[in-house]
Design an enzyme around this catalytic site. Structure first.
Site, short mmCIF file in Angstrom:
data_model
loop_
_atom_site.label_atom_id
_atom_site.label_comp_id
_atom_site.label_asym_id
_atom_site.label_seq_id
_atom_site.Cartn_x
_atom_site.Cartn_y
_atom_site.Cartn_z
N ASP A 84 -55.31 40.21 2.85
CA ASP A 84 -55.55 39.15 3.83
C ASP A 84 -57.05 38.86 4.00
OD1 ASP A 84 -52.85 38.91 4.35
OD2 ASP A 84 -52.89 40.19 6.13
N TYR A 132 -50.00 49.74 3.29
CA TYR A 132 -48.65 49.36 2.86
C TYR A 132 -48.45 49.79 1.41
CZ TYR A 132 -48.50 46.22 6.97
OH TYR A 132 -48.52 45.69 8.25
N ASP A 139 -47.07 36.74 0.71
CA ASP A 139 -48.26 36.30 1.42
C ASP A 139 -49.54 36.63 0.64
OD1 ASP A 139 -46.02 37.27 2.94
OD2 ASP A 139 -47.13 37.06 4.79
N ARG A 209 -42.15 30.74 5.45
CA ARG A 209 -43.61 30.77 5.31
C ARG A 209 -44.05 31.69 4.18
NH1 ARG A 209 -45.85 30.95 10.66
NH2 ARG A 209 -46.46 33.14 10.66
N GLY A 212 -43.74 29.74 1.25
CA GLY A 212 -44.80 28.73 1.31
C GLY A 212 -46.13 29.26 0.82
#
Length: 370
Positions: A84, A132, A139, A209, A212
């Site tokens: 991220d 993780y 994502d 999402r 997406g």
């Protein structure tokens, strides 16, 4: 239609008007993170297309809060190995190109170094985060792959295109459902997580999402790929396959997509606007750049029309977007069940939805002009 009436401009103006007397937006200025990074990119791209220098200045002003004089990034730590944290770095390339300031280049090299040393599954897939282990989430492909592809192009690191292709193709292979051609939200190689299927390691549902993010990762990465790269055609092929799957699951009346993609009007499910905006963006850009067959264009147009009619509101305080899933993930208390995805808070005006809406609007406007 005048620039001022374009939805991308009207929505970007809404965000700019929320800034304080120093031109800083309290939410965007708070931390280095993927949502503020996406919003800054959406506003800067809109400014670039419509020749609005104040939009680029807005992006730079916020980036300069974090990129220090020596190129270090305030609030970023490579040892977290968090995909991220890469996303906001996409803005560094435009800053480097315009200002030729070495601090932006150094920050880019730091983020690329993270990806090169990112912990991996046994077949080389990036863990979503260090905390993780052995998990790939859709994502993460958006956070990292377009950055690495653009970095590879700018700095002539051709081997990194191989890495981008490997990540995009691997996660698709590990998460795709053969019946629907939709992709599950996540995959746990170790099959240890409460949400992981004991045989496949995949999470149990198709979250709009998440898919997406992946659709945008495909189209944004392809933009930088050499035409003669041996995996380019394969990436375009899986993008086409995904676009056809999205067309099949488009809700007929509205043209939009559900929070849980394949569950239709099952009790609790709803038309969700952040994922729908991401699909519109990916399909419109894919059609414009001719990665996708032209059948994708009317799918995007119909969805965009439904989005504007149903969930976009304009008034004295600017543009407002409704029906946004506030957030969702996978963990011990986020088990990936249908009940979990529909239980997450539904909000208006969250930047996780507004930024994709600006990007989708800009792509629809570009497509109309092309």
């Amino acid at each position: 239609m005048k620039q001022e009436n374009k939805w991308s401009v009207r929505t970007a103006e809404t965000i700019l008007r929320q800034a304080d007397s120093e031109g800083l937006h309290p939410e965007i200025a708070r931390r280095w993170a993927y949502v503020p990074g996406m919003m800054l990119m959406a506003i800067a791209r809109t400014g670039d297309f419509y020749s609005k220098d104040d939009y680029f200045d807005f992006m730079k002003r916020h980036m300069d809060l974090f990129v220090q004089a020596d190129g270090d990034i305030r609030g970023y730590r490579i040892e977290e190995y968090n995909l991220d944290q890469i996303n906001q770095g996409k803005n560094l390339f435009a800053l480097s190109a315009r200002f030729h300031d070495s601090r932006y280049e150094k920050a880019s090299h730091t983020l690329a170094a993270q990806l090169i040393s990112q912990p991996r599954t046994t077949d080389g897939g990036f863990w979503h985060k260090k905390v993780y282990p052995f998990q790939m989430w859709l994502d993460g492909l958006y956070m990292s792959s377009p950055f690495l592809a653009q970095y590879a192009k700018i700095y002539n690191r051709s081997e990194l295109f191989d890495e981008v292709a490997h990540q995009l193709l691997l996660v698709e292979r590990r998460t795709r459902d053969s019946k629907t051609s939709l992709l599950y939200h996540g995959w746990d190689e170790a099959k240890e997580q409460v949400w992981a299927d004991p045989e496949s390691g995949r999470s149990p549902h198709f979250w709009s999402r998440a898919l997406g993010w992946y659709a945008m990762a495909l189209v944004d990465s392809l933009e930088f790929f050499p035409v003669d790269h041996p995996k380019r055609g394969t990436i375009i092929g899986i993008f086409e396959r995904l676009s056809r799957a999205l067309a099949r699951y488009q809700e007929k009346e509205s043209g939009l997509w559900f929070q849980v993609l394949d569950q239709g009007f099952r009790e609790g499910n709803y038309l969700e606007t952040s994922g729908s905006s991401m699909f519109i963006y990916a399909l419109a850009k894919g059609a414009r750049l001719q990665y996708l067959e032209q059948t994708s264009r009317p799918v995007a147009e119909r969805a965009y029309e439904g989005l504007i009619q149903r969930f976009v509101e304009a008034g004295k305080t600017g543009v407002h977007l409704h029906s946004i899933c506030h957030g969702a993930g996978l963990s011990d208390d986020r088990n990936g069940s249908y009940e979990y995805y529909i239980s997450e808070k539904v909000v208006s005006d969250a930047q996780i939805g507004v930024a994709p809406f600006i990007l989708a609007s800009l792509e629809m406007e570009r497509l109309a002009d092309s």
